[in-house]
Motif scaffolding. Structure first.
Motif, PDB file in Angstrom:
ATOM      1  N   HIS A   1     -13.058  10.252  -6.866  1.00 46.31           N
ATOM      2  CA  HIS A   1     -13.967   9.106  -6.792  1.00 46.31           C
ATOM      3  C   HIS A   1     -15.173   9.303  -7.704  1.00 46.31           C
ATOM      4  O   HIS A   1     -15.623   8.368  -8.382  1.00 46.31           O
TER       5      HIS A   1
ATOM      6  N   ARG B   1     -18.091   5.286   4.352  1.00 43.41           N
ATOM      7  CA  ARG B   1     -17.145   4.305   3.805  1.00 43.41           C
ATOM      8  C   ARG B   1     -15.703   4.649   4.161  1.00 43.41           C
ATOM      9  O   ARG B   1     -14.862   3.757   4.296  1.00 43.41           O
ATOM     10  N   TRP B   2     -15.408   5.928   4.324  1.00 42.95           N
ATOM     11  CA  TRP B   2     -14.036   6.336   4.664  1.00 42.95           C
ATOM     12  C   TRP B   2     -13.747   6.229   6.160  1.00 42.95           C
ATOM     13  O   TRP B   2     -12.607   6.403   6.560  1.00 42.95           O
TER      14      TRP B   2
ATOM     15  N   HIS C   1       0.856  -1.188   0.000  1.00 43.66           N
ATOM     16  CA  HIS C   1       0.000   0.000   0.000  1.00 43.66           C
ATOM     17  C   HIS C   1       0.888   1.233   0.000  1.00 43.66           C
ATOM     18  O   HIS C   1       1.825   1.314   0.793  1.00 43.66           O
TER      19      HIS C   1
ATOM     20  N   ASP D   1      -2.462   5.041  -3.155  1.00 39.87           N
ATOM     21  CA  ASP D   1      -3.593   4.452  -2.427  1.00 39.87           C
ATOM     22  C   ASP D   1      -4.116   5.408  -1.375  1.00 39.87           C
ATOM     23  O   ASP D   1      -5.298   5.366  -1.020  1.00 39.87           O
ATOM     24  N   PHE D   2      -3.236   6.225  -0.819  1.00 42.52           N
ATOM     25  CA  PHE D   2      -3.566   7.245   0.186  1.00 42.52           C
ATOM     26  C   PHE D   2      -2.867   8.535  -0.217  1.00 42.52           C
ATOM     27  O   PHE D   2      -1.798   8.497  -0.834  1.00 42.52           O
TER      28      PHE D   2
ATOM     29  N   GLY E   1      -7.587   6.764  -0.001  1.00 38.42           N
ATOM     30  CA  GLY E   1      -7.623   7.064   1.426  1.00 38.42           C
ATOM     31  C   GLY E   1      -6.962   8.387   1.765  1.00 38.42           C
ATOM     32  O   GLY E   1      -6.282   9.008   0.941  1.00 38.42           O
ATOM     33  N   TYR E   2      -7.157   8.797   3.019  1.00 35.49           N
ATOM     34  CA  TYR E   2      -6.615  10.077   3.480  1.00 35.49           C
ATOM     35  C   TYR E   2      -5.941   9.894   4.825  1.00 35.49           C
ATOM     36  O   TYR E   2      -6.433   9.168   5.701  1.00 35.49           O
TER      37      TYR E   2
ATOM     38  N   ARG F   1     -11.719   4.753  -4.943  1.00 35.49           N
ATOM     39  CA  ARG F   1     -11.616   5.390  -3.633  1.00 35.49           C
ATOM     40  C   ARG F   1     -10.150   5.465  -3.209  1.00 35.49           C
ATOM     41  O   ARG F   1      -9.444   4.462  -3.225  1.00 35.49           O
TER      42      ARG F   1
ATOM     43  N   ASP G   1      -8.879   1.100   6.369  1.00 33.62           N
ATOM     44  CA  ASP G   1      -8.373   0.958   5.007  1.00 33.62           C
ATOM     45  C   ASP G   1      -8.551   2.228   4.181  1.00 33.62           C
ATOM     46  O   ASP G   1      -8.028   2.327   3.073  1.00 33.62           O
ATOM     47  N   MET G   2      -9.270   3.231   4.739  1.00 34.68           N
ATOM     48  CA  MET G   2      -9.533   4.470   4.017  1.00 34.68           C
ATOM     49  C   MET G   2      -9.071   5.722   4.759  1.00 34.68           C
ATOM     50  O   MET G   2      -9.010   6.799   4.173  1.00 34.68           O
TER      51      MET G   2
END
Length: 307
Positions: A233, A268-269, A175, A204-205, A241-242, A239, A273-274
């Motif tokens: 998105h 969802r965030w 990741h 990914d983030f 992540g942050y 999606r 994982d997000m």
């Protein structure tokens, strides 16, 4: 995806409106009592428990990993009727990856390694790419890379895209979190554009800071980055992540960030994982506030050591 310069150059940031929006947030979106405790427990599960000091030792990292496995005292969790709480990950320098992986074996807690010449990102380019591979080989399942700030400050967006894309490829299955060092990018518009480019190149983030800058995570920067994630998105269906990092040390601030996240990106965030907090001292205050919720009394901070 390929670099879309029309999309990037179309990204703008209304600074006064952004500051007005986030200034009103703590007063309009407050939670109390059991609800507040639930939000604090949620925050704990999304912490990247971090040690990035020059005097790190294997013993310190093992103690940090033990805290990641049981971040809240057992009696507090029992009183809350909760079990199985762990932090989202443990974040260390490359040199400590193998120690952390061994300490967390069998727990499912990932090890994140900072890479690419962290924190300045100014080491020779081929060494930055090679460092990613070494950390993955040592067992890191998440890599926090730092971008070259000069590409943003000079408007060399193609170079930033190419760099991020090569870092993404070097990470393989790991990741990848792109650290923008937002306190050094000059403007919120640059933050928005750098966020979009890193996502286009495969991050990914996206992450605010190394924690070493003079200005780290802030609510205005977070709003800009979350809006970029939402836009990405909406347009692509992917999606991203942050991760706000640096300067978040109080439980009430963590709840405010989660509130902004829920408002801007939705439920969802609100999962590891997000979303992640890059923090260490934050966990101590969260545990202290949870004890106050259970007992009605504040304890001394030293009773909630984080490693």
């Amino acid at each position: 995806m390929e670099l879309d310069m029309d999309w990037v150059t179309g990204a703008q940031a209304n600074t006064s409106a952004i500051e007005r929006r986030v200034k009103s947030l703590p007063g309009r979106r407050s939670v109390k009592k059991d609800y507040q405790a639930a939000w604090m427990l949620k925050a704990i599960t999304m912490i990247d428990l971090t040690t990035l000091s020059g005097d790190d030792t294997p013993g310190r990292v093992r103690r940090l990993c033990a805290k990641a496995r049981q971040p809240v005292r057992a009696d507090i969790l029992e009183a809350l009727g909760v079990e199985g709480i762990t932090t989202g990950a443990v974040c260390v320098y490359h040199e400590m990856v193998e120690t952390a992986v061994a300490a967390l074996e069998g727990t499912g807690i990932p090890v994140a390694a900072v890479s690419t010449g962290f924190p300045a990102g100014l080491s020779p380019y081929h060494l930055r790419v090679a460092e990613i591979g070494e950390s993955v080989k040592a067992g890191a399942s998440e890599i926090d890379i730092v971008i070259s700030r000069r590409h943003v400050l000079t408007g060399n967006w193609q170079a930033l895209y190419n760099e991020m894309r090569e870092f993404r490829a070097a990470c393989g299955d790991a990741h990848v979190k792109a650290i923008l060092a937002t306190g050094e990018l000059g403007s919120l518009r640059n933050v928005a554009r750098a966020s979009l480019i890193c996502m286009m190149a495969g991050a990914d983030f996206i992450k605010t800071s190394t924690g070493k800058e003079a200005v780290n995570a802030t609510l205005p920067v977070s709003l800009v980055m979350m809006r970029a994630i939402r836009d990405y998105h909406t347009r692509t269906g992917f999606r991203v992540g942050y991760k706000p990092a640096g300067g978040i040390s109080k439980a009430k601030d963590a709840v405010t960030y989660l509130t902004l996240l829920k408002d801007e990106l939705g439920n969802r965030w609100l999962s590891p994982d997000m979303f992640r907090f890059g923090a260490s001292s934050l966990l101590g205050d969260l545990e202290r506030q949870l004890e106050h919720h259970v007992t009605g009394n504040y304890s001394a901070s030293y009773r909630h050591a984080i490693g």
